[in-house]
Design an enzyme around this catalytic site. Sequence first.
Site, PDB file in Angstrom:
ATOM      1  CG  ASP A   6      -1.795   1.186   1.354  1.00 66.11           C
ATOM      2  OD1 ASP A   6      -2.333   1.622   0.312  1.00 66.11           O
ATOM      3  OD2 ASP A   6      -1.946   1.712   2.471  1.00 66.11           O
ATOM      4  CG  ASP A  58      -1.850   7.302   0.568  1.00 60.14           C
ATOM      5  OD1 ASP A  58      -0.914   7.971   0.115  1.00 60.14           O
ATOM      6  OD2 ASP A  58      -2.922   7.119  -0.044  1.00 60.14           O
TER       7      ASP A  58
END
Length: 247
Positions: free
Chosen positions: A16, A18
């Site tokens: 991922d 963020d």
Amino acid sequence: MTEIGLPATVRACLFDLDGVLTPTALVHAAAWKETFDSFLRRLQGPEFEPFDATADYDEYVDGRPRADGVRTFLASRGIELPEGDEDDPPDHDTVHGLGNRKNVIVLDKIREDGVEAYPGSVRYLKAVRAAGLRTAVVSSSANCRDVLVSAGIEDLIDVRIDGVVARERGLRGKPKPDTYLEAAGDLGLGPDEAAVFEDALVGMDAGRAGRFGYVVGVDRTGQADELRRHGADTVVTDLDQLLGAKA
């Protein structure tokens, strides 16, 4: 594969963006708060209940496609808006209008302040690639490539499945595993050969649902127990803690 803290069967790392590679989760949370608070103030007056940039963000928004985040949070407050169109102006009180307003705010913050990757994440990315593993970033953000470039880590990523790619390919967002499965497929691998790295609870759910070989929870906000409950095989506060660890 003790040098990078993963099982020997893992051949790729799916990250991922963020909160895992870059601290932009904080930027997104602030942008959502500004967007929702402005909307709620206009709708409910000065006594409105503000958006909580930690609890509400984690529960309803983090990791989800932008429009899903709008729908899910507003539903928690008993509010329903018309969908509108994807290109609705940011001042329209529609699902897509609010989402586009949030995106304008995020882009302004990124342009003003820039983005730097977490140093520990950069060290881990380089170690993963030195160990011969492939890498992918899997993000619901439509601004993913801009962030990777701004953070100077685009050259460490082999495959990018972001909000733009997901929309083009008709992929469902997290907590569904579609985007992670797509990233593994683009790397020519099955999910059992890939590790997922997530800080969002819906990302944990996606990793578990996709039956990935290993799921790493990244705890930046003190939710280690929740990450484990949602399927993390291990939890770290920074990726470089995995270096030299035994899976």
